[in-house]
Design a protein around this motif. Structure first.
Motif, PDB file in Angstrom:
ATOM      1  N   UNK A 164      33.572  -8.672  46.613  1.00  0.00           N
ATOM      2  CA  UNK A 164      34.545  -9.075  47.637  1.00  0.00           C
ATOM      3  C   UNK A 164      34.150 -10.426  48.235  1.00  0.00           C
ATOM      4  N   UNK A 165      32.859 -10.602  48.485  1.00  0.00           N
ATOM      5  CA  UNK A 165      32.383 -11.872  49.042  1.00  0.00           C
ATOM      6  C   UNK A 165      32.659 -13.023  48.074  1.00  0.00           C
ATOM      7  N   UNK A 166      32.450 -12.772  46.783  1.00  0.00           N
ATOM      8  CA  UNK A 166      32.683 -13.819  45.778  1.00  0.00           C
ATOM      9  C   UNK A 166      34.155 -14.231  45.775  1.00  0.00           C
ATOM     10  N   UNK A 167      35.064 -13.283  45.985  1.00  0.00           N
ATOM     11  CA  UNK A 167      36.495 -13.618  46.023  1.00  0.00           C
ATOM     12  C   UNK A 167      36.802 -14.553  47.188  1.00  0.00           C
ATOM     13  N   UNK A 168      36.177 -14.280  48.332  1.00  0.00           N
ATOM     14  CA  UNK A 168      36.394 -15.140  49.501  1.00  0.00           C
ATOM     15  C   UNK A 168      35.826 -16.525  49.228  1.00  0.00           C
ATOM     16  N   UNK A 169      34.607 -16.554  48.693  1.00  0.00           N
ATOM     17  CA  UNK A 169      33.940 -17.848  48.474  1.00  0.00           C
ATOM     18  C   UNK A 169      34.647 -18.694  47.415  1.00  0.00           C
TER      19      UNK A 169
END
Ligand code: FAD
Length: 450
Positions: free
Chosen positions: A260-265
């Motif tokens: 999920x964090x990678x999608x935001x970044x």
């Protein structure tokens, strides 16, 4: 059923309610499970498409496994991560169908009230603690009164999701536009695909449910052009926890946050952080969601919203029960400091049992997901340990009630924000105050509408 005691009433036939019934039977105590839905695992069925982040090894109860094994059940692969539908089909439904449990579960039986017989909350009465409980149960035949020697409320929190509004109340307009707002994790990739494909969705919340929804929307976006994802957090992005990643003792839970964090970044998801929702209206056929950001008030457009902002306990049917609940967390005062996200972000909770769940109303317990009140870190394994301990206590085995028989996986997250209990300290055995075993009360058969 013995003739020397009333049954212990269990509210809810979710995983923890059924485990409670198995644990009580293992102790020779008669359980009666009351389930509001038409079948066991009613809440789990609502998230049947979601894959759990804990594998089978953490998802079944020992006493339940013993009942199933006696009927030739083959335990699922302990390393497999079941979906909700697998949890029901491969565990809960076979468990409910065992000879031991099937006559002791009533479905279509919604508990609408719990009290002491002839004693409201205010009345001390003589021997209140030895007085049976009365449960009002809504069935197809009307309201029925059922007596019980003790009550374990395992009714979960699925039916009481937190609203989108930033104050903890539904935002003005939230109820009016409920038709475009889903609470929890909708089946984005299958049953409800058409509602999200090619549309803009605003996801609200920062926990594992919100992460699941965002990941599903991202997968859909890869297949359906025009699918856009907005993700609203209460905090600035730098203060958002995406979990323990590789440090998480449950690998799938850690990976969920990392993905999920990678999608935001990567910019595949537009983060609104902070975004404190004040109002939901309609403009040009879409939702117009107004909220506060660091720079001021903004309004964003979205076709739909998914609110995955956690849950709260429904205490409405417990008005006549003497409860002690932490004013913030709505868990017992002994449990709340262990799980309060205001005190620590550590999801690693030391195992606990009857002593921490005890209420001023002797013989009444809240267990399972609901026992955590508004705290978000509940694990099934925790619930199984809770009801093992409660059953031991009700059977008068105080040593077993106090003993801790569970080691929980670490979350890998432990950033204290305030002076806080040592949340990452090694697990200690909870010390229960010495108490007398509960007094059994005489049997009175409950009625039946059949
Ligand atoms: C999407 C999702 C994924 C999750 N994944 C995991 C995971 O991977 N690992 C993990 O350990 N935990 C997970 N959890 C957390 C938790 O373990 C589950 O929510 C679990 O189902 C909780 O079990 P429970 O028996 O306490 O409550 P529930 O499963 O919610 O069961 C409560 C039951 O009570 C019934 N009920 C409600 N009100 C009444 C009433 N008034 N009268 C009678 N019956 C009533 C409901 O119909 C329901 O059947 C997850 C939770 C969610 C929502």
């Amino acid at each position: 059923m013995t003739t020397s005691s009333l049954p212990v009433a269990i509210i809810g036939a979710g995983p923890v309610g059924l485990a409670a019934a198995a644990q009580l039977l293992a102790r020779g105590i008669e359980p009666l499970v009351l389930e509001a839905g038409p079948a066991v695992g009613h809440a789990v069925r609502a998230w049947s498409h979601v894959r759990m982040f804990s594998p089978w090894a953490f998802n079944t109860d020992a006493a339940a496994r013993a009942l199933l094994a006696a009927e030739g059940w083959t335990a699922p692969d302990p390393g497999h991560y079941p979906t909700g539908v697998e949890l029901v089909a491969d565990y809960l439904a076979p468990l409910a169908a065992t000879a031991a449990l099937r006559g002791r579960i009533r479905t279509g039986a919604k508990v609408s009230g719990v009290a002491r017989r002839d004693l409201g909350r205010l009345h001390d009465g003589a021997g209140r603690e030895a007085t049976p409980f009365v449960l009002h149960v809504e069935t197809c035949c009307g309201t029925e009164a059922i007596e019980a020697r003790a009550v374990i409320d395992c009714s979960g929190t699925w039916n009481a999701p937190n609203p989108a509004g930033s104050h903890g109340m539904p935002a003005p307009g939230e109820a009016r536009h409920a038709g475009r707002i889903a609470y929890g994790i909708p089946d984005i990739l299958d049953a409800e695909r058409m509602a999200y494909a090619g549309r803009t969705t605003l996801v609200v919340g920062a926990g594992h449910s919100a992460m699941n929804a965002v990941l599903d929307l991202a997968e859909l976006a890869g297949e359906a052009p025009g699918t856009r994802i907005l993700w609203a957090f209460r905090r600035p992005l730098g203060a958002v926890s995406f979990g323990g990643g590789a440090r998480d003792g449950l690998a799938r839970r850690g990976a969920l946050g990392a993905r999920a964090q990678a999608l935001v970044e990567s910019g595949a998801v537009t983060a609104l952080a902070p975004f404190l929702i004040d109002r939901i209206a309609e403009r040009d056929g879409a939702l117009a969601v107004t909220g506060r950001q660091a720079a001021g008030t903004v309004t964003v457009g979205a076709d739909r919203m998914i609110v995955a902002a956690g849950f709260r306990p429904d205490l409405s049917f417990l008005r006549e029960v003497r409860l002690a609940l932490d004013p913030a967390v709505e868990a017992t005062p002994a449990l709340a400091p262990l799980i309060d996200p205001n005190l620590h972000s550590c999801g690693t909770v030391r195992p606990h049992g009857e002593a921490e769940l005890r209420q001023p109303e002797a013989g009444f317990y809240i267990a399972g997901m609901k026992s955590y009140g508004r705290a978000p870190t509940f694990l099934l394994a925790t619930g199984h340990e809770q009801v093992r301990s409660i059953a031991a206590f009700l059977a008068g085995d105080l040593a077993a009630a106090r003993r801790v028989e569970l080691v929980l996986p670490e979350t890998g997250v432990c950033s204290t924000e305030r002076a806080a209990p040592a949340c990452c300290a090694p697990a200690e055995a909870p010390v229960a105050a010495p108490v007398a075993a509960p007094v059994p009360v005489p049997v009175k058969a409950g009625g039946c509408c059949g």
